[in-house]
Write an enzyme that holds these catalytic residues in place. Structure first.
Site, mmCIF file in Angstrom:
data_model
loop_
_atom_site.group_PDB
_atom_site.id
_atom_site.type_symbol
_atom_site.label_atom_id
_atom_site.label_comp_id
_atom_site.label_asym_id
_atom_site.label_seq_id
_atom_site.Cartn_x
_atom_site.Cartn_y
_atom_site.Cartn_z
ATOM 1 N N LYS A 150 0.869 -1.176 0.000
ATOM 2 C CA LYS A 150 0.000 0.000 0.000
ATOM 3 C C LYS A 150 0.906 1.227 0.000
ATOM 4 C CE LYS A 150 -1.918 3.008 1.854
ATOM 5 N NZ LYS A 150 -1.710 4.420 1.405
ATOM 6 N N GLY A 184 6.545 5.642 8.356
ATOM 7 C CA GLY A 184 5.700 6.834 8.286
ATOM 8 C C GLY A 184 5.660 7.540 9.624
ATOM 9 N N SER A 185 4.495 8.078 9.970
ATOM 10 C CA SER A 185 4.391 8.897 11.175
ATOM 11 C C SER A 185 4.379 8.044 12.439
ATOM 12 C CB SER A 185 3.116 9.732 11.119
ATOM 13 O OG SER A 185 1.991 8.881 11.125
ATOM 14 N N VAL A 219 0.656 6.863 13.345
ATOM 15 C CA VAL A 219 0.129 5.669 12.667
ATOM 16 C C VAL A 219 0.956 4.434 13.067
ATOM 17 C CG1 VAL A 219 -0.300 4.580 10.434
ATOM 18 C CG2 VAL A 219 -0.862 6.985 10.766
ATOM 19 N N GLY A 220 2.259 4.590 13.160
ATOM 20 C CA GLY A 220 3.115 3.460 13.526
ATOM 21 C C GLY A 220 2.751 2.884 14.891
ATOM 22 N N GLU A 255 8.986 1.910 11.356
ATOM 23 C CA GLU A 255 9.978 2.977 11.436
ATOM 24 C C GLU A 255 9.263 4.302 11.380
ATOM 25 O OE1 GLU A 255 12.698 0.997 12.567
ATOM 26 O OE2 GLU A 255 13.086 3.139 12.436
ATOM 27 N N CYS A 309 13.089 11.429 7.398
ATOM 28 C CA CYS A 309 12.963 11.017 8.803
ATOM 29 C C CYS A 309 14.255 11.321 9.551
ATOM 30 C CB CYS A 309 12.582 9.558 8.916
ATOM 31 S SG CYS A 309 13.611 8.497 7.940
ATOM 32 N N GLN A 368 1.315 19.181 4.837
ATOM 33 C CA GLN A 368 2.698 19.495 5.224
ATOM 34 C C GLN A 368 2.918 21.009 5.254
ATOM 35 O OE1 GLN A 368 4.183 16.204 6.472
ATOM 36 N NE2 GLN A 368 5.763 17.658 5.883
ATOM 37 N N GLU A 406 8.201 16.716 15.906
ATOM 38 C CA GLU A 406 8.714 16.663 14.536
ATOM 39 C C GLU A 406 7.870 17.570 13.636
ATOM 40 O OE1 GLU A 406 10.053 13.053 11.677
ATOM 41 O OE2 GLU A 406 7.953 13.025 12.230
#
Ligand code: NAI
Ligand code: MG
Length: 505
Positions: free
Chosen positions: A175, A228-229, A232-233, A251, A285, A332, A388
């Site tokens: 995805k 990703g973020s 969500v992670g 990650e 990242c 963003q 971040e």
């Protein structure tokens, strides 16, 4: 009218069951539409998972070396298409041309690493306590792997999260990020052309909650790989933890720092800090949003950093001589501008560079946000020094000794990458010992990983096994296998094997 692109399931190009599509545009010029893409939902995720499940047994039955031969084909085709795909990365994700190309080259390196590694042993022979026994560790594929990837490396990260799982005997449902679906379709064309058997790799485009979440919750997915973020992670990690029978490797981001010591070479320090803060418009990242500078040299550093940041050329990523392009999407832009504004409103902050809207009229349709930098004393209570931003936004902070620098360095919840600019090897070693990170650099920017090194962080940055050899751990399980070569059964730890003890036999 622009072209409509499809999902790739079971070796076929298919539309989403919803019948809906979404658009991808160039962030540097949002009037330029790159195509329409399938808006996939749970039904499409199910179809892709089924195809992957059906293909898995047959794929696993090939030797590791035969599976790697397909990956070598992917490598050959990608190598021929480097310039074309590099330009697409620049257009769709907004990175300047050398970076767009570097994204594809990184993918090529990872493919090389993956198929070369197929001839390396993966298991181990372990000595048994009992001379008659042979023990070894054997790895088996998890089964079906879901790879959920971000937009900032739209070719490289997918290859990290697809090539090694495939070689290990897994099949994959991918995805890609909703911001870069065209890169995803083009990469699938490469796999298709390479002749990978149907169902071994499947790709569905769409938004995270619609089409990523069903992969995470499915009983028929055995391992989830995510980059990703942190938000969500962490959600994925929680979901997977309660399912019990699934592995995951996540990650997430960082709040990375550069430490500049009083003896640093200022040319190196300024160069490293500018690269770390503004390359990829701060959207890596491993980008640095904090520069900690010894109080004896901070004025000189600041003056030179500001003068360089004022000169950085930003514009359309495919133009010549552009150092940084736009941000990827409106979210963003909004997020970066909001954090910039919060800094402008802080009494404690002195804004040094504010080129937020410093871009020509010809770029009015782009998502441009220019370099921003400020000086501030470190304060635990100021949230922008912990959160971040993921944009060209950097805090320059003084410190008085290395203990303090390391304390500030470690004060954030993240721990991904750092760099120290110093001429004193003892200080560099201190940083290696005491900074909480997964990647460290000396007299270099905090960006620029190579594929054969481990990549990943500690703390909220993730599980530390996102790439290279380590990812094998997330897509296989190990079996400890012991064989007795004698007729007698002899147990370890002095355990008696005499089942007739005390009887007349
Ligand atoms: P995101 O974490 O929402 O998206 C990453 C991937 O996860 C995408 O493919 C997305 O569709 C998918 N996803 C989103 N929600 C999901 C869900 N509920 N279940 C399963 N999959 C889901 O990141 P996004 O929105 O693109 O960026 C937000 C922030 O995340 C950035 O501002 C940045 O701070 C951070 N980020 C960090 C990256 C890194 O390299 N570590 C890369 C991209 C974003
Ligand atoms: Mg999101």
């Amino acid at each position: 009218m622009t072209d409509t692109y499809k999902n790739y399931i079971d070796g076929e190009w298919v539309t989403a069951r919803s019948g809906e599509t979404f658009e991808s545009v160039e962030p540097a010029d949002t009037d330029r539409v790159l195509g329409q893409f399938q808006r996939s939902t749970e039904e499409d995720a199910q179809r892709a998972i089924e195809a992957a499940n059906e293909a898995q047994e047959q794929w696993q039955s090939l030797s590791r070396i035969d599976r790697a031969a397909y990956i070598e084909e992917v490598f050959k085709i990608l190598e021929q298409r480097t310039d074309e795909l590099g330009e697409l990365v620049s257009r769709e994700c907004g990175k300047e041309l050398s970076e767009g190309k570097a994204d594809v080259v990184e993918a090529i390196h990872m493919l090389q690493y993956a198929f070369g590694n197929a001839r390396q042993p993966t298991g181990e022979v372990v000595e048994s306590e009992i001379p008659a026994k042979d023990s070894y560790v054997h790895r088996q594929p998890a089964g079906v792997v879901a790879s959920i990837t971000p937009w900032n490396f739209p070719i490289a990260i997918p290859i990290w999260l697809i090539a090694i799982p495939l070689i290990e005997g897994n099949t994959v449902v991918w995805k890609p990020a909703e911001q870069t679906p065209k890169c995803a379709v083009k990469l699938m064309e490469v796999f298709d052309e390479a002749g990978i058997p149907d169902g071994v790799i499947n790709m569905i485009t769409g938004y995270g909650e619609d089409s990523g979440a069903p992969l995470v919750s499915s009983n028929d997915v055995d391992s989830v790989l995510f980059t990703g973020s942190a938000k969500v992670g962490q959600m994925i990690q929680k979901d997977v933890a309660v399912q019990g029978d699934k592995q995951c490797a996540c990650e997430m981001g960082g709040k990375n720092a550069i430490i500049v010591t009083e003896d640093a070479d200022m040319d190196i320090a300024v160069h490293s800090a500018i690269m770390s803060a503004y390359k990829t418009t701060g959207q890596r990242c491993v980008s640095a949003e904090r520069v900690l500078v010894h109080e004896d040299v901070i004025d000189e550093f600041q003056q030179r950093f500001v003068s360089a940041a004022e000169k950085i050329n930003y514009g359309h990523p495919v133009e010549d001589d552009v150092f940084m392009g736009p941000l990827v999407d409106d979210a963003q832009v909004e997020k970066t501008k909001e954090w910039n504004q919060r800094v402008r409103d802080l009494d404690a902050a002195e804004v040094l560079v504010d080129r937020e809207t410093d871009i020509g009229e010809e770029h009015a349709d782009g998502r441009f946000v220019g370099p921003f930098a400020y000086r501030i004393e470190y304060d635990d209570d100021i949230d922008v020094l912990h959160e971040e931003v993921f944009g060209p936004h950097v805090a320059i902070m003084p410190y008085s000794d290395l203990d303090e620098a390391i304390e500030i360095h470690n004060s954030v919840e993240y721990g991904l990458a750092m760099a120290i600019c110093t001429e004193d090897y003892r200080k560099a070693r201190r940083a290696r010992q005491d900074c909480e990170v997964g990647l460290g650099y000396v007299n270099l920017p905090s960006i620029g990983a190579e594929v054969h090194l481990p990549f990943g962080g500690v703390k909220k940055s993730g599980s530390g096994i996102a790439s290279g050899k380590d990812i094998i751990r997330a897509v296989t399980h190990r079996k400890a296998w012991t064989v007795n070569n004698e007729k007698d059964i002899e147990m370890a730890q002095g355990l008696s094997a005499d089942i007739f003890r005390g009887s007349d036999e």
